[in-house]
Design a protein around this motif. Structure first.
Motif, mmCIF file in Angstrom:
data_model
loop_
_atom_site.group_PDB
_atom_site.id
_atom_site.type_symbol
_atom_site.label_atom_id
_atom_site.label_comp_id
_atom_site.label_asym_id
_atom_site.label_seq_id
_atom_site.Cartn_x
_atom_site.Cartn_y
_atom_site.Cartn_z
ATOM 1 N N UNK A 99 -58.249 -29.233 -4.850
ATOM 2 C CA UNK A 99 -57.748 -29.165 -3.468
ATOM 3 C C UNK A 99 -56.564 -28.202 -3.372
ATOM 4 N N UNK A 100 -55.469 -28.406 -4.120
ATOM 5 C CA UNK A 100 -54.382 -27.411 -4.052
ATOM 6 C C UNK A 100 -54.802 -26.070 -4.652
ATOM 7 N N UNK A 101 -55.718 -26.083 -5.617
ATOM 8 C CA UNK A 101 -56.200 -24.827 -6.205
ATOM 9 C C UNK A 101 -56.865 -23.963 -5.131
ATOM 10 N N UNK A 102 -57.786 -24.554 -4.351
ATOM 11 C CA UNK A 102 -58.476 -23.803 -3.296
ATOM 12 C C UNK A 102 -57.496 -23.329 -2.232
ATOM 13 N N UNK A 103 -56.570 -24.210 -1.840
ATOM 14 C CA UNK A 103 -55.597 -23.839 -0.811
ATOM 15 C C UNK A 103 -54.722 -22.674 -1.269
ATOM 16 N N UNK A 155 -61.858 -30.573 -0.784
ATOM 17 C CA UNK A 155 -62.134 -29.135 -0.815
ATOM 18 C C UNK A 155 -62.650 -28.645 0.532
ATOM 19 N N UNK A 156 -63.596 -29.374 1.116
ATOM 20 C CA UNK A 156 -64.138 -28.964 2.415
ATOM 21 C C UNK A 156 -63.092 -29.114 3.515
ATOM 22 N N UNK A 157 -62.179 -30.049 3.357
ATOM 23 C CA UNK A 157 -61.086 -30.179 4.315
ATOM 24 C C UNK A 157 -60.202 -28.937 4.272
ATOM 25 N N UNK A 171 -66.031 -21.476 -1.476
ATOM 26 C CA UNK A 171 -67.054 -22.150 -0.667
ATOM 27 C C UNK A 171 -68.367 -22.367 -1.416
ATOM 28 N N UNK A 172 -68.728 -21.455 -2.305
ATOM 29 C CA UNK A 172 -70.047 -21.524 -2.939
ATOM 30 C C UNK A 172 -70.035 -22.022 -4.377
ATOM 31 N N UNK A 173 -68.970 -21.775 -5.104
ATOM 32 C CA UNK A 173 -68.931 -22.176 -6.513
ATOM 33 C C UNK A 173 -68.033 -23.390 -6.766
ATOM 34 N N UNK A 174 -66.907 -23.455 -6.060
ATOM 35 C CA UNK A 174 -65.968 -24.541 -6.316
ATOM 36 C C UNK A 174 -66.519 -25.934 -6.003
ATOM 37 N N UNK A 175 -67.448 -26.103 -5.017
ATOM 38 C CA UNK A 175 -68.025 -27.430 -4.818
ATOM 39 C C UNK A 175 -68.677 -28.007 -6.068
ATOM 40 N N UNK A 176 -69.282 -27.156 -6.893
ATOM 41 C CA UNK A 176 -69.894 -27.639 -8.126
ATOM 42 C C UNK A 176 -68.829 -28.046 -9.143
ATOM 43 N N UNK A 177 -67.695 -27.347 -9.110
ATOM 44 C CA UNK A 177 -66.571 -27.748 -9.960
ATOM 45 C C UNK A 177 -66.018 -29.086 -9.486
ATOM 46 N N UNK A 178 -65.857 -29.231 -8.162
ATOM 47 C CA UNK A 178 -65.276 -30.451 -7.592
ATOM 48 C C UNK A 178 -66.116 -31.685 -7.868
ATOM 49 N N UNK A 179 -67.422 -31.490 -8.064
ATOM 50 C CA UNK A 179 -68.298 -32.642 -8.304
ATOM 51 C C UNK A 179 -68.931 -32.579 -9.693
#
Length: 500
Positions: free
Chosen positions: A183-187, A336-338, A306-314
């Motif tokens: 979450x802070x990484x993406x932000x 992440x989506x937030x 948006x495309x790769x980090x969701x797989x990391x998050x889960x």
């Protein structure tokens, strides 16, 4: 003064929103058995959670349960969870502000994170409070790694190592919570200053590499314990043997559930409004790319998030050989989506030059809607239905006339006798007493509260449960828990009117 008022508001928000749930009298599934086991089988909880790779979870949970004796006292653990979630909100606000987000946007993010469905479950399920502790460890771990990367001296390496240590602890508490660092990484990545692609790659590799190295270290340590027979290994600790099937499961369940943000899925009949919310969130996220990613480097960063980090998050749930769909495992993905949705709103505000006051009103409205839904869902889909089950069994235990061997029969409710319209996984609208072991633990808890010093001398009871009426033998007490259907929103109109 303004800053500290904001901190206080973020800390208090979860307590205010979840207070009706916190103070409601009820337990939730394992709450009842853990109250007994912590005294009758010291160390058992740590062994049990260690089987799932979560020894820290068991250690802190067992320590906290020693002070809890009655079901009503479980409110202390729910209050602790709400307080820790407030700290999560403060840390998110602080880290986003340091990453270049406006104070208003960072505060809205901190507030919104504390209202996600996964947070509602952490508060509503008393023994889930260590999940919030792991979230805090993950957020502080990210900040330490980030600080270490800005300091190339020896202290920088120490800071990165300390961050890895917190990731390690978070992973051994609740594996998916460690991934909340995305979450802070993406932000931070979305608003990072323009630099070279090589510099971006290094920054990403150090952050993600440190996180995965810590999680893998925890996995190796637990495998040593398993192979040496220190604790048994649960099946969920095995690696997923069917990755394609798991990917389809991810696209069908965790992905849309997380994109829904505050909207809840329904296991029986997902309403159209859920999919409308998902579609709206996707549109806002895409608009962030259209209006917020102006340079090639910014577009590449957005695509990565948006495309790769969701797989990391889960990634933990994707790797494990189980298909857990509970919202408590979705916190990194939903967070992440937030962030992406907030980035989209930020881009729209900049593109159309929205006045500051209008932006503040829009962010306040989002938080207000999230707060209303969070309070309503936690109370009406967790606390109240579980409280109904507890009151039925507690009342029955108080009516039982004890003798040398009193015979008790509990008619367990199946899902069709639930008290809520909506139900999802083992969290929202679910039953506790539908399981034989759980119904027994609830009755034992009620009898312990009635007789805190033990059953009177010369008395005992034999408890039997089943989904149907009892067999034709003599029972001193028969309790029909199917009455739950008449105690909630699914009650027939005439029953509702009579109660009024």
């Amino acid at each position: 003064m303004r800053k500290w008022l904001g901190v206080a508001a973020l800390l208090i928000l979860p307590l205010v929103v979840y207070w009706p749930t916190v103070t409601h009298e009820y337990g939730f599934r394992d709450d009842y058995s853990n109250l007994r086991e912590v005294r009758e089988r010291p160390g058992w909880l740590m062994t049990l959670t260690s089987s799932s790779g979560r020894p820290v979870y068991g250690a802190v949970l067992e320590a906290s349960l020693y002070t809890i004796h009655q079901v009503t006292e479980l409110a202390k653990l729910r209050a602790l969870a709400a307080l820790l979630i407030g700290i999560v909100g403060v840390l998110v606000w602080w880290q986003l502000k340091r990453s270049g987000w406006s104070d208003m946007q960072a505060a809205a993010m901190g507030a919104a994170v504390s209202l996600l469905p996964g947070m509602q479950v952490v508060v509503g399920w008393a023994i889930a409070w260590p999940i919030a502790l792991a979230l805090i460890a993950a957020l502080v771990g990210f900040q330490l790694v980030e600080r270490g990367m800005h300091n190339m001296r020896r202290t920088g390496s120490v800071s990165v190592a300390a961050g890895a240590g917190l990731y390690f602890i978070a992973g051994l508490t609740y594996q998916t919570s460690a991934l909340f660092a995305v979450v802070p990484f993406a932000a931070a990545l979305l608003l990072r200053e323009e630099t070279s692609a090589r510099n971006d790659a290094r920054w990403i590799i150090v952050h993600i590499g440190t996180l995965f190295a810590a999680l893998f270290g925890g996995f190796l340590v637990m495998n040593i314990f398993f192979s040496e027979g220190v604790v048994p290994e649960m099946a969920r600790m095995q690696i997923e043997p069917h990755p394609i099937i798991k990917l389809l499961w991810f696209l069908r369940n965790p992905l849309p559930n997380s994109l829904g943000l505050f909207a809840l899925r329904d296991a029986l009949a997902t309403p159209l409004r859920f999919w409308i919310v998902v579609a709206a969130v996707v549109v806002i996220i895409v608009l962030g790319f259209v209006y917020g990613a102006k340079t090639t480097q910014q577009r590449l960063r957005w695509l990565f998030v948006a495309l790769l980090l969701p797989f990391v998050a889960h990634s933990v749930s994707l790797a494990a050989s189980s298909q857990a769909i509970g919202y408590r495992t979705l916190l990194p993905l939903a967070g992440l989506f937030l962030v992406l949705a907030m980035f989209g709103l930020r881009a729209l505000v900049g593109r159309f030059r929205v006045p500051r006051m209008a932006e503040a009103c829009a962010l306040a409205a989002i938080v207000a809607v999230g707060a209303v839904l969070a309070q309503q869902n936690a109370l009406t889909l967790i606390a109240q239905p579980q409280g109904n089950e507890w009151r039925l069994i507690e009342s029955a235990a108080n009516r039982l006339q004890l003798k040398s061997e009193a015979r008790v029969y509990l008619i367990r409710p199946s899902v069709e006798y639930r008290s809520t319209e909506r139900v999802y996984a083992d969290e929202y609208g679910s039953l506790t007493s539908d399981a034989d072991w759980a119904a027994r633990e609830m009755f034992k808890a009620a009898m312990r509260e009635r007789f805190p010093n033990g059953l009177p001398a010369g008395t005992d009871y034999l408890l039997t449960t089943g989904f149907g009426p009892p067999p034709p033998v003599g029972y001193d007490l028969v309790v029909d828990l199917r009455e739950l259907k008449n105690l909630g929103e699914r009650a027939p109109p005439e029953r509702t009117a009579s109660r009024r």
